[in-house]
Design a protein around this motif. Structure first.
Motif, PDB file in Angstrom:
ATOM      1  N   ASP A  90       0.840  -1.196   0.000  1.00 53.33           N
ATOM      2  CA  ASP A  90       0.000   0.000   0.000  1.00 53.33           C
ATOM      3  C   ASP A  90       0.882   1.256   0.000  1.00 53.33           C
ATOM      4  N   ILE A  91       1.883   1.270   0.861  1.00 53.29           N
ATOM      5  CA  ILE A  91       2.727   2.473   0.949  1.00 53.29           C
ATOM      6  C   ILE A  91       3.466   2.701  -0.370  1.00 53.29           C
ATOM      7  N   LYS A  92       3.964   1.603  -0.961  1.00 49.83           N
ATOM      8  CA  LYS A  92       4.625   1.754  -2.272  1.00 49.83           C
ATOM      9  C   LYS A  92       3.655   2.360  -3.284  1.00 49.83           C
ATOM     10  N   ASN A  93       2.423   1.909  -3.252  1.00 46.79           N
ATOM     11  CA  ASN A  93       1.439   2.466  -4.187  1.00 46.79           C
ATOM     12  C   ASN A  93       1.169   3.942  -3.934  1.00 46.79           C
ATOM     13  N   PHE A  94       1.071   4.324  -2.654  1.00 46.73           N
ATOM     14  CA  PHE A  94       0.831   5.732  -2.345  1.00 46.73           C
ATOM     15  C   PHE A  94       1.982   6.594  -2.884  1.00 46.73           C
ATOM     16  N   ALA A  95       3.184   5.994  -2.892  1.00 46.65           N
ATOM     17  CA  ALA A  95       4.378   6.782  -3.232  1.00 46.65           C
ATOM     18  C   ALA A  95       4.841   6.547  -4.663  1.00 46.65           C
ATOM     19  N   LYS A  96       3.972   5.942  -5.468  1.00 48.88           N
ATOM     20  CA  LYS A  96       4.486   5.505  -6.776  1.00 48.88           C
ATOM     21  C   LYS A  96       4.866   6.666  -7.708  1.00 48.88           C
ATOM     22  N   LYS A  97       4.384   7.865  -7.425  1.00 50.14           N
ATOM     23  CA  LYS A  97       4.753   9.003  -8.272  1.00 50.14           C
ATOM     24  C   LYS A  97       5.922   9.789  -7.682  1.00 50.14           C
ATOM     25  N   MET A  98       6.465   9.295  -6.596  1.00 52.86           N
ATOM     26  CA  MET A  98       7.587  10.007  -5.970  1.00 52.86           C
ATOM     27  C   MET A  98       8.885   9.260  -6.260  1.00 52.86           C
ATOM     28  N   ASN A  99       9.983  10.000  -6.224  1.00 52.40           N
ATOM     29  CA  ASN A  99      11.279   9.375  -6.511  1.00 52.40           C
ATOM     30  C   ASN A  99      11.980   8.962  -5.232  1.00 52.40           C
ATOM     31  N   ASN A 100      12.842   7.971  -5.376  1.00 49.28           N
ATOM     32  CA  ASN A 100      13.756   7.573  -4.291  1.00 49.28           C
ATOM     33  C   ASN A 100      13.060   7.101  -3.026  1.00 49.28           C
ATOM     34  N   VAL A 101      11.806   6.605  -3.154  1.00 46.62           N
ATOM     35  CA  VAL A 101      11.156   6.081  -1.959  1.00 46.62           C
ATOM     36  C   VAL A 101      11.476   4.594  -1.851  1.00 46.62           C
ATOM     37  N   ASN A 102      12.077   4.208  -0.757  1.00 46.62           N
ATOM     38  CA  ASN A 102      12.422   2.801  -0.567  1.00 46.62           C
ATOM     39  C   ASN A 102      11.699   2.226   0.647  1.00 46.62           C
ATOM     40  N   VAL A 103      10.859   1.243   0.349  1.00 47.21           N
ATOM     41  CA  VAL A 103      10.086   0.584   1.402  1.00 47.21           C
ATOM     42  C   VAL A 103      10.520  -0.872   1.419  1.00 47.21           C
ATOM     43  N   VAL A 104      10.810  -1.413   2.577  1.00 48.47           N
ATOM     44  CA  VAL A 104      11.132  -2.834   2.612  1.00 48.47           C
ATOM     45  C   VAL A 104      10.229  -3.548   3.613  1.00 48.47           C
ATOM     46  N   ALA A 105       9.779  -4.753   3.211  1.00 48.93           N
ATOM     47  CA  ALA A 105       8.960  -5.581   4.091  1.00 48.93           C
ATOM     48  C   ALA A 105       9.867  -6.612   4.744  1.00 48.93           C
ATOM     49  N   VAL A 106       9.833  -6.637   6.057  1.00 50.08           N
ATOM     50  CA  VAL A 106      10.690  -7.529   6.837  1.00 50.08           C
ATOM     51  C   VAL A 106       9.794  -8.495   7.611  1.00 50.08           C
ATOM     52  N   TYR A 107       9.836  -9.767   7.249  1.00 51.72           N
ATOM     53  CA  TYR A 107       8.941 -10.721   7.912  1.00 51.72           C
ATOM     54  C   TYR A 107       9.541 -12.113   7.854  1.00 51.72           C
ATOM     55  N   GLY A 108       9.112 -12.942   8.782  1.00 48.36           N
ATOM     56  CA  GLY A 108       9.681 -14.283   8.896  1.00 48.36           C
ATOM     57  C   GLY A 108       9.242 -15.201   7.774  1.00 48.36           C
ATOM     58  N   GLY A 109       9.919 -16.313   7.654  1.00 50.03           N
ATOM     59  CA  GLY A 109       9.504 -17.328   6.700  1.00 50.03           C
ATOM     60  C   GLY A 109       9.993 -17.078   5.290  1.00 50.03           C
ATOM     61  N   ALA A 110      10.571 -15.913   5.049  1.00 47.10           N
ATOM     62  CA  ALA A 110      11.112 -15.622   3.720  1.00 47.10           C
ATOM     63  C   ALA A 110      12.619 -15.418   3.871  1.00 47.10           C
ATOM     64  N   SER A 111      13.300 -15.409   2.762  1.00 46.74           N
ATOM     65  CA  SER A 111      14.760 -15.316   2.801  1.00 46.74           C
ATOM     66  C   SER A 111      15.237 -14.055   3.517  1.00 46.74           C
ATOM     67  N   ILE A 112      16.034 -14.269   4.552  1.00 52.50           N
ATOM     68  CA  ILE A 112      16.527 -13.109   5.298  1.00 52.50           C
ATOM     69  C   ILE A 112      17.604 -12.392   4.500  1.00 52.50           C
ATOM     70  N   SER A 113      18.339 -13.134   3.693  1.00 51.13           N
ATOM     71  CA  SER A 113      19.440 -12.482   2.961  1.00 51.13           C
ATOM     72  C   SER A 113      18.888 -11.476   1.948  1.00 51.13           C
ATOM     73  N   ASP A 114      17.759 -11.807   1.334  1.00 47.91           N
ATOM     74  CA  ASP A 114      17.104 -10.840   0.441  1.00 47.91           C
ATOM     75  C   ASP A 114      16.776  -9.556   1.180  1.00 47.91           C
ATOM     76  N   GLN A 115      16.182  -9.747   2.358  1.00 40.76           N
ATOM     77  CA  GLN A 115      15.765  -8.572   3.133  1.00 40.76           C
ATOM     78  C   GLN A 115      16.981  -7.757   3.568  1.00 40.76           C
ATOM     79  N   LEU A 116      18.045  -8.469   3.959  1.00 40.79           N
ATOM     80  CA  LEU A 116      19.259  -7.757   4.366  1.00 40.79           C
ATOM     81  C   LEU A 116      19.838  -6.970   3.196  1.00 40.79           C
ATOM     82  N   ARG A 117      19.788  -7.587   2.025  1.00 39.35           N
ATOM     83  CA  ARG A 117      20.317  -6.908   0.843  1.00 39.35           C
ATOM     84  C   ARG A 117      19.540  -5.620   0.578  1.00 39.35           C
ATOM     85  N   GLN A 118      18.210  -5.730   0.660  1.00 42.58           N
ATOM     86  CA  GLN A 118      17.392  -4.527   0.436  1.00 42.58           C
ATOM     87  C   GLN A 118      17.699  -3.450   1.464  1.00 42.58           C
ATOM     88  N   ILE A 119      17.927  -3.876   2.699  1.00 44.18           N
ATOM     89  CA  ILE A 119      18.228  -2.892   3.746  1.00 44.18           C
ATOM     90  C   ILE A 119      19.568  -2.223   3.462  1.00 44.18           C
TER      91      ILE A 119
END
Ligand code: ADP
Ligand code: MG
Length: 611
Positions: A90-119
């Motif tokens: 939802d937040i990504k959608n609200f910000a879709k017309k703005m530049n340089n907005v980085n939102v990351v979802a951090v939650y269990g059960g998914a690859s932590i290395s992906d999340q760390l990379r995004q962070i």
């Protein structure tokens, strides 16, 4: 001027949300956005489910943050992975017309290395479930020292899930001066505790009455015997051919069992609960959102806060242990101003619980009757008729066959042809549901329980003083029970409180009024027309509610009903099977309507129900 601009949001945000179909702010957004935009308060926002709380905090967040800077500035904590993904999205959608907005979802059960990379790549808004968040903090992989805002969404559920210590640890890594915003639909003691613990003199905003449910939801309960529960549930589903529902069970195991039984019975259903892998959970949610699943069987935890468009029914297969959860459950329907039905299937001992829930949500339940097999057939028949009427004809493709088809039907009148088309499916329904037993709990059980329930509105002693009236309006006139109740009361000026059971059928309905009101009601409707048709009210020959189980096609009273169970047993040999195992599955294998190719159900792959 665009009302969102007036609230103080910039054009590129407003343009984005306009594209999402947000034309004007919901009440909670209207009230909270200006306050939050000052960035100077802790904040508690209580508003009913489905009223747009995500945007109420998401829009001010993206307005307030500095996206030139690429470090964490906001942290949103929520209880489940599904909700985490939904909010991030939802937040990504609200910000879709703005530049340089980085939102990351951090939650269990998914690859932590992906999340760390995004962070590592840089992020300003972190949306997280507490467990995984803490894990990442403990790896020193994130720096929250410049966080300005923390949002706690569905905070009470996080505490229920035992995340208090995790939340404490997470928040201890954020600066003292940050502002904390909390959003919830209910204000149980947990929320109050959180407000005390984490907030400093918060600005509290309550939309509507505290804890009340969404006014667009109609609440119904059905009283059945425990052993008939599954069958009753399926019949309710069959009675609603267009259903797109979420079914709540109390435990993961129950969730799984019901889903498995439904799949076996030819329905498009699946379960969502905490024992599934993240991949499985994602897959289930995706299928449900895409509507390739018609029924999602979920636990309270898994479905908290979930926003899926146009859920028609929430079914409480079991009532929740915590009353607050009823509000969260039923709030999965009637979102963003739409309407929906929340159904509770209970046994007679649970009536007291219904009364308790009524007090909490500030709204009365309607007692509904499990439809008879005949009712279901009628409903399905008309669903078919509507479908035939509205089908898109592919003129080009069908053209070449028309002469031959016409030839085939040459000796039949229009009436004959229609009758045959309709019978094609109707015969199957009839076959299927013939001899279907009455699944409503006998009124004796019910009365006893109502007596015990200490119900303020108990009309027990007055039951036999009701008269059952017939009215020539029904579901084909787009009346549901609530509508009909309103229609009757408006025209006849009797109080809704005094109206008894309402039974909406296809082209007619029954309702009960006090004996003393009969003349008033009948007189009031003498001249009334509905869409050019005179409205007709008659005293139903089927007696009053004192013999209510015997009403209509539900032949026979309770003595006979015992016979009904025998019928049901033999019925089990046909449409029904009693599965092994510990669950009562005495019901009609109802989804079968669409599924009567003669093959054994078990062999058949799950398929999309047409709707
Ligand atoms: P809540 O958290 O209050 O239960 P959500 O934030 O999940 O509700 O929003 C419910 C639904 O309403 C979502 O589908 C969302 O896209 C929609 N919505 C939110 N705000 C608006 C608005 N101003 N106009 C139209 N739809 C909206
Ligand atoms: Mg929400």
């Amino acid at each position: 001027m665009n009302p969102f601009i007036e609230l103080g949001l910039r054009h590129d945000i407003v343009n984005a949300i306009n594209e999402l179909g947000f034309e004007k702010p919901t009440p909670i957004q209207e009230q909270s956005i200006p306050v939050l935009l000052t960035g100077s308060n802790d904040f508690v926002g209580l508003a009913q489910t489905g009223t747009g709380k995500t945007a109420a905090f998401g829009l001010p967040l993206i307005e307030l943050l500095d996206f030139e800077e690429n470090h964490p500035q906001a942290l949103v904590l929520c209880p489940t992975r599904e909700l985490c993904l939904q909010i991030a999205n939802d937040i990504k959608n609200f910000a879709k017309k703005m530049n340089n907005v980085n939102v990351v979802a951090v939650y269990g059960g998914a690859s932590i290395s992906d999340q760390l990379r995004q962070i590592r790549r840089g992020v300003q808004i972190v949306v997280a479930t507490p467990g995984r968040m803490l894990d990442i903090i403990n790896r020193n992989a994130i720096d929250f020292s410049q966080v300005k805002y923390v949002v706690l969404d569905e905070a009470d559920e996080m505490l229920n899930m035992g995340f208090q210590e995790d939340i404490d640890s997470i928040l201890s890594t954020t600066p003292e001066e940050k502002k904390t915003w909390l959003f919830s639909a209910t204000m149980p003691s947990e929320v109050r505790r959180i407000a005390k613990r984490y907030m400093d003199n918060p600005f509290e905003l309550t939309m509507g009455e505290k804890n009340t449910g969404n006014a667009n939801i109609e609440h119904e309960y059905y009283v059945v015997r425990a052993r008939d529960k599954y069958a009753a549930f399926k019949r309710i589903v069959d009675f609603n051919p267009e259903i797109f529902g979420i079914v709540f069970c109390r435990t993961k195991i129950e969730t799984q069992e019901i889903a498995e039984a439904l799949i076996k019975d030819g329905y498009n259903a699946d379960s969502l609960h905490g024992d599934l892998s993240q991949q499985q959970r994602d897959k289930v949610m995706k299928r449900y959102r895409e509507r390739s699943l018609q029924l999602l069987i979920a636990t309270d935890v898994a479905a908290r806060g979930i926003d899926v468009n146009d859920v028609t029914h929430v079914i409480n297969y079991s009532l929740p242990d915590e009353i607050e959860n009823y509000t969260h459950r039923s709030g999965r329907t009637a979102r963003a101003g739409k309407t929906g039905v929340s159904i509770a299937i209970i046994n007679s001992k649970e009536l007291g619980k219904i009364r308790q829930i009524e007090r909490v949500i500030g709204k009365k339940f309607i007692k509904a009757e499990i439809p008879t097999g005949f009712d279901v057939c009628e409903k399905q028949l008309f669903a078919l008729v509507h479908k035939v009427h509205n089908v898109t004809v592919n003129e080009q493709q069908i053209e070449q066959y028309i002469p031959r088809i016409m030839d085939e039907f040459a000796d039949l009148s229009k009436e004959e042809v229609i009758k045959r088309f309709a019978s094609l499916e109707f015969n199957r329904f009839l076959d299927y549901y013939k001899n279907a037993p009455d699944l409503n709990a006998p009124a004796d059980d019910f009365r006893r329980a109502e007596g015990q329930g200490g119900d303020r509105f108990n009309r027990d002693g007055m039951r036999s003083e009701y008269t059952r009236l017939f009215i020539n309006l029904g579901s084909v006139d787009e009346f549901n029970r609530g509508d009909l109740l309103g229609y009757i009361c408006n025209n006849s000026k009797i109080s809704g409180r005094t109206v008894g059971k309402i039974d909406v059928k296809g082209v007619y309905s029954f309702f009960e009024v006090n004996n003393g009101d009969v003349d008033q009601v009948m007189n009031a409707f003498k001249e009334v027309e509905f869409k050019g048709r005179p409205v007709r009210i008659e005293i139903s020959g089927e007696g009053t509610s004192s013999s209510r189980s015997g009403g209509g096609r539900r032949e026979g009273g309770y003595q006979k009903r015992e016979g009904g169970f025998n019928r049901e047993r033999s019925y089990a040999g046909g449409g029904e099977r009693r599965e092994g195992g510990n669950r009562e599955r005495s019901g009609n294998t109802g989804g079968g309507f669409r599924d009567f190719s003669g093959k054994r159900r078990e062999d058949r792959p799950e398929r999309k129900r047409r709707f």
